[in-house]
Design an enzyme around this catalytic site. Structure first.
Site, PDB file in Angstrom:
ATOM      1  N   LYS A 148      11.617 -38.102  39.587  1.00 59.00           N
ATOM      2  CA  LYS A 148      11.941 -38.600  38.735  1.00 59.00           C
ATOM      3  C   LYS A 148      13.185 -38.220  38.282  1.00 59.00           C
ATOM      4  CE  LYS A 148       7.635 -38.722  37.128  1.00 59.00           C
ATOM      5  NZ  LYS A 148       7.029 -38.342  36.267  1.00 59.00           N
ATOM      6  N   LYS A 182      12.021 -35.014  48.256  1.00 61.04           N
ATOM      7  CA  LYS A 182      11.548 -35.596  48.187  1.00 61.04           C
ATOM      8  C   LYS A 182      11.239 -37.015  46.847  1.00 61.04           C
ATOM      9  CE  LYS A 182       9.842 -33.424  44.125  1.00 61.04           C
ATOM     10  NZ  LYS A 182       9.043 -32.776  42.962  1.00 61.04           N
ATOM     11  N   LYS A 207      14.663 -25.261  39.163  1.00 61.03           N
ATOM     12  CA  LYS A 207      15.774 -25.415  37.591  1.00 61.03           C
ATOM     13  C   LYS A 207      16.261 -24.800  36.979  1.00 61.03           C
ATOM     14  CE  LYS A 207      11.780 -28.747  36.996  1.00 61.03           C
ATOM     15  NZ  LYS A 207      12.184 -29.759  36.381  1.00 61.03           N
TER      16      LYS A 207
HETATM   17  P1  TYM Z   1       4.452 -33.154  38.789  1.00 59.60           P
HETATM   18  O1  TYM Z   1       4.653 -34.203  37.134  1.00 59.60           O
HETATM   19  O2  TYM Z   1       5.883 -33.656  39.129  1.00 59.60           O
HETATM   20  O3  TYM Z   1       3.446 -34.320  39.621  1.00 59.60           O
HETATM   21  C1  TYM Z   1       2.395 -34.679  39.408  1.00 59.60           C
HETATM   22  C2  TYM Z   1       1.554 -34.279  41.054  1.00 59.60           C
HETATM   23  O4  TYM Z   1       2.034 -35.423  42.200  1.00 59.60           O
HETATM   24  C3  TYM Z   1       3.079 -34.610  43.433  1.00 59.60           C
HETATM   25  N1  TYM Z   1       3.932 -35.388  43.725  1.00 59.60           N
HETATM   26  C4  TYM Z   1       3.959 -35.434  44.760  1.00 59.60           C
HETATM   27  N2  TYM Z   1       3.702 -35.529  45.814  1.00 59.60           N
HETATM   28  C5  TYM Z   1       4.199 -35.983  46.534  1.00 59.60           C
HETATM   29  N3  TYM Z   1       5.502 -36.055  47.367  1.00 59.60           N
HETATM   30  C6  TYM Z   1       5.750 -37.013  46.000  1.00 59.60           C
HETATM   31  N4  TYM Z   1       7.155 -37.059  46.799  1.00 59.60           N
HETATM   32  C7  TYM Z   1       5.558 -35.924  45.353  1.00 59.60           C
HETATM   33  N5  TYM Z   1       6.390 -36.275  43.324  1.00 59.60           N
HETATM   34  C8  TYM Z   1       4.567 -35.185  43.025  1.00 59.60           C
HETATM   35  C9  TYM Z   1       2.446 -33.344  42.988  1.00 59.60           C
HETATM   36  O5  TYM Z   1       2.512 -32.887  43.638  1.00 59.60           O
HETATM   37  C10 TYM Z   1       1.712 -33.483  41.460  1.00 59.60           C
HETATM   38  O6  TYM Z   1       0.472 -32.975  42.525  1.00 59.60           O
HETATM   39  N6  TYM Z   1       2.604 -28.786  37.660  1.00 59.60           N
HETATM   40  C11 TYM Z   1       2.862 -30.087  37.859  1.00 59.60           C
HETATM   41  C12 TYM Z   1       1.896 -30.583  37.142  1.00 59.60           C
HETATM   42  C13 TYM Z   1       0.972 -29.837  36.388  1.00 59.60           C
HETATM   43  C14 TYM Z   1      -1.063 -29.646  37.287  1.00 59.60           C
HETATM   44  C15 TYM Z   1      -1.166 -28.586  36.380  1.00 59.60           C
HETATM   45  C16 TYM Z   1      -1.267 -29.960  38.598  1.00 59.60           C
HETATM   46  C17 TYM Z   1       0.463 -28.861  35.786  1.00 59.60           C
HETATM   47  N7  TYM Z   1      -0.649 -28.676  35.443  1.00 59.60           N
HETATM   48  C18 TYM Z   1      -2.467 -27.674  37.130  1.00 59.60           C
HETATM   49  C19 TYM Z   1      -1.990 -29.542  39.215  1.00 59.60           C
HETATM   50  C20 TYM Z   1      -3.054 -28.851  38.036  1.00 59.60           C
HETATM   51  C21 TYM Z   1       4.065 -30.769  38.067  1.00 59.60           C
HETATM   52  O7  TYM Z   1       5.135 -31.067  37.477  1.00 59.60           O
HETATM   53  O8  TYM Z   1       4.049 -32.305  39.274  1.00 59.60           O
END
Ligand code: TYM
Length: 345
Positions: free
Chosen positions: A211, A208, A125
């Site tokens: 967005k 990966k 970030k």
């Molecule tokens: P976020 O919003 O970036 O992504 C949500 C979920 O999607 C998965 N993901 C992917 N998996 C495989 N390949 C990809 N290219 C890919 N892009 C996204 C992420 O691994 C995630 O599971 N910090 C988290 C959100 C969060 C969270 C939590 C998750 C906040 N509190 C508590 C679990 C438990 C996040 O930013 O995910």
């Protein structure tokens, strides 16, 4: 209590607790689906699941109130469109459960600057948004830990990129237990049915699917067929193999990996054979991939469109989820307050 309720409540008690969330930063893409959402759906039948929309987390990028609200709604609709059932899983919006923010505050007293600064997502970030390195970014992992342990979860279905956050969550939970000499929080694990965590690649060659990884890198569940064709046809390739059975460069491996999640085994084998014989035409492979992605996403897109206009149902789901999530979170916070020594006079 009627008998079916009794059965439901008594099995619920023995079910493992699952928590996961997705940030409302736009439409959900295939990475979110195959890394997380797909497992949310398969886990909702046999576990006590809490799936939320991480709107507190999204504040690190300062969305406008209008965008924030619209994106939260969009993710809730996409959860439902993908098959999450509010009768089986607790679906809620993170900011509807302010107990999470209280636990975040407690955990921050016991999280150290050094470990937070070493977190890979924080370093990423800093690189991506050097003009906005705020305290929320630094303490992102403690908020995520609070989300998970507020319901005392043991399983957390997430993609590969969240592995380190889960390690930190265990660290914070164990540290709390040690500090207060209690065996209160369990150790949550990142979960993918015993298999390694998923990482879906993007279309732009390396990295990966995401967005923030550039225009055209991600295929969204809500994408129209024309948009999918356009993005896939622009995916990065190379000039093709020149030696039989040559190792695939990353960009080509990525195309094959994307194909392996949306296409038939036969299609993957067909293009793999052509690659190994140096006869592959990437244009043909991309056409097949685009059509398979369209076939895969069409039911989601249709259901998303239907649900978006059903305001009454969306608010009913959000209200139901809020009530259930708050009941669980309030119980934890009350116990945590007592453990810490906050007692009423
Ligand atoms: P976020 O919003 O970036 O992504 C949500 C979920 O999607 C998965 N993901 C992917 N998996 C495989 N390949 C990809 N290219 C890919 N892009 C996204 C992420 O691994 C995630 O599971 N910090 C988290 C959100 C969060 C969270 C939590 C998750 C906040 N509190 C508590 C679990 C438990 C996040 O930013 O995910």
């Amino acid at each position: 209590m009627i008998f079916s309720e009794f059965i439901f409540n008594s099995t619920k008690k023995t079910m493992e607790i699952v928590v996961s969330g997705i940030r409302p930063t736009g439409n959900l893409h295939l990475g979110n689906y195959f890394g997380a959402l797909k497992n949310f759906i398969s886990m909702q039948n046999e576990h006590d699941c809490y799936f939320f929309i991480a709107d507190y987390h999204s504040l690190t990028t300062h969305p406008t109130p209008h965008d924030l609200h619209g994106n939260v709604k969009q993710v809730l609709v996409e959860y439902l469109a993908a098959g999450l059932d509010p009768e089986k899983a607790t679906l809620y919006i993170q900011s509807d459960v302010p107990e999470t923010a209280e636990l975040y505050l407690f955990l921050n007293m016991n999280a150290y600057i050094g470990e937070l600064e070493r977190c890979t997502s924080f370093k990423d970030k800093i690189r991506q948004q050097p003009q906005n390195v705020n305290a929320g970014l630094l303490t992102y992992p403690t908020l995520m830990a609070a989300d998970i342990i507020i319901h005392k979860a043991t399983k957390v279905p997430v993609g590969k990129d969240q592995e380190q956050h889960l390690e930190m969550t265990r660290q914070f939970a164990n540290r709390f237990n040690r500090l207060y000499n209690v065996d209160y929080f369990p150790e949550p694990q990142a979960y993918n049915f015993g298999k390694s965590l998923v990482r879906i690649p993007g279309l732009l060659g390396s990295g990966k699917m995401g967005k923030s990884e550039g225009e055209g890198n991600a295929i969204f569940l809500a994408d129209e067929p024309a948009a999918i064709r356009k993005k896939v046809m622009r995916a990065v390739t190379d000039s093709g193999p020149t030696i039989p059975n040559q190792e695939k460069p990353e960009t080509i491996q990525n195309l094959f990996q994307l194909m392996s999640v949306v296409s038939s085994k036969d299609a993957v084998n067909h293009f793999n054979d052509l690659y190994n014989n140096c006869q592959i035409r990437y244009g043909d492979m991309k056409k097949q991939l685009a059509e398979d992605m369209i076939r895969f996403t069409t039911p989601f897109r249709e259901r998303i469109k239907e649900l978006l206009s059903d305001e009454a149902y969306i608010s009913k789901v959000a209200r139901m989820g809020k009530e259930k999530a708050r009941a669980s979170a309030a119980k934890t916070i009350q116990e945590v307050r007592e453990i810490i020594g906050f007692k009423s006079f």
